[in-house]
Enzyme design. Sequence first.
Site, short mmCIF file in Angstrom:
data_model
loop_
_atom_site.label_atom_id
_atom_site.label_comp_id
_atom_site.label_asym_id
_atom_site.label_seq_id
_atom_site.Cartn_x
_atom_site.Cartn_y
_atom_site.Cartn_z
N ASP A 1 0.87 -1.19 0.00
CA ASP A 1 0.00 0.00 0.00
C ASP A 1 0.90 1.23 0.00
O ASP A 1 2.11 1.13 0.23
CB ASP A 1 -0.87 -0.03 1.27
CG ASP A 1 -1.75 1.22 1.41
OD1 ASP A 1 -2.29 1.68 0.38
OD2 ASP A 1 -1.89 1.73 2.52
N SER A 2 0.29 2.38 -0.21
CA SER A 2 1.05 3.63 -0.13
C SER A 2 1.56 3.84 1.30
O SER A 2 2.54 4.55 1.51
CB SER A 2 0.14 4.79 -0.51
OG SER A 2 -0.99 4.81 0.35
N GLY B 1 -2.84 9.25 -3.20
CA GLY B 1 -4.07 9.88 -3.70
C GLY B 1 -3.85 11.24 -4.33
O GLY B 1 -4.70 11.73 -5.06
N CYS C 1 -4.19 -1.15 -2.16
CA CYS C 1 -4.37 0.30 -2.24
C CYS C 1 -5.23 0.55 -3.48
O CYS C 1 -4.86 0.12 -4.59
CB CYS C 1 -3.01 0.96 -2.39
SG CYS C 1 -3.07 2.73 -2.69
N CYS D 1 -11.22 2.98 -0.52
CA CYS D 1 -9.89 3.33 0.02
C CYS D 1 -9.64 2.38 1.19
O CYS D 1 -10.56 2.12 1.99
CB CYS D 1 -9.89 4.78 0.49
SG CYS D 1 -8.39 5.24 1.38
N HIS E 1 -8.24 2.65 3.87
CA HIS E 1 -8.38 3.21 5.24
C HIS E 1 -9.82 3.09 5.75
O HIS E 1 -10.06 3.09 6.96
CB HIS E 1 -8.04 4.70 5.26
CG HIS E 1 -6.59 5.02 5.16
ND1 HIS E 1 -5.84 4.72 4.05
CD2 HIS E 1 -5.75 5.63 6.03
CE1 HIS E 1 -4.60 5.14 4.25
NE2 HIS E 1 -4.52 5.70 5.45
N1 DGL Z 1 -4.53 3.49 0.77
C1 DGL Z 1 -4.83 4.42 -0.29
C2 DGL Z 1 -6.02 3.90 -1.10
O1 DGL Z 1 -6.56 2.86 -0.84
C3 DGL Z 1 -5.18 5.79 0.22
C4 DGL Z 1 -4.09 6.59 0.86
C5 DGL Z 1 -3.25 7.40 -0.10
O2 DGL Z 1 -3.73 8.40 -0.67
O3 DGL Z 1 -2.09 7.06 -0.24
O4 DGL Z 1 -6.45 4.53 -2.03
#
Ligand code: DGL
Length: 279
Positions: free
Chosen positions: A15-16, A48, A78, A191, A193
């Site tokens: 993930d990011s 993002g 992600c 997302c 999160h």
């Molecule tokens: N985890 C990223 C997603 O699912 C969101 C966080 C980011 O912008 O890096 O899109």
Amino acid sequence: MNHTFKPIQPIGIFDSGIGGLTVARAITKLLPNEQIIYFGDTAHMPYGEKSAEAIKHYAIKIAEFLKFKNCKMIVIACNTASAAAYKAVVKSTGMKDLIVNVIDPAVSYVVKNHYRQRVGVIATKRTISSNVYAKRIEALDPVSDVVQLATPLLAPMIEEGFYNNKISQTIINSYLSKSKLSKIDALILGCTHYPLIKDEIQNFYGKAVDIVDSSEIVAQYVKEVLEKNDLLNENKSKLFSLAKKSQFFVSDYTQSFEETSKIFFDEKVKLKQFNIWED
Ligand code: DGL
């Protein structure tokens, strides 16, 4: 009985940052015998707000690292990277079906369960501007009605620990009250999160709207793909301790990331710094 020796290989997840730990958690819950190698690109988050080109560059390098670590499958945990870099990662790794993105399993779920209904999507700016959910849902269900809203405040809000409180509920309510999302039958949490605020989102709508948490759907899909490819770790006695040896890497370590990781994974995670961009 089949006694063929199968080398033990981990599942790679990236993930990011640390939001993808919600996907790692769902996979670990469903498949407790699996070993995970997680990579959070905290040096470059948030994705993002980045260009698709930059995200592709990062994702290819991370996938290369996970492949080098002998991962049998790579999960792009992600949405932003799944939208921008899935095809590039499939091409660069040559791992085809063993590259899993978090978008397609959620798309299959809504097409199956909400055919011809009105489906909402909330996600980062990059995911929404890519239009990926609308395109993929409409490819399978051309008369569906897909409405999308960028909700850029939500990921940083959650990372700062603002969830399940008055402030978060106010911000969530303010986004969900937008007319764009009115009369929806389902809402995709686009997302990684957002599973942490699923209950607050459900509170806003009551039972009328199906809140689609892709972390659980992706975990189920991962299980199916591993079964299909005969790659599931099944021998509990041998592998139990190995499954515990999951590793969590980040490209930029901070104490605060380590503390926040607990909220996404439900238990303490030891993060190790590993800068894959260093020569
Ligand atoms: N985890 C990223 C997603 O699912 C969101 C966080 C980011 O912008 O890096 O899109």
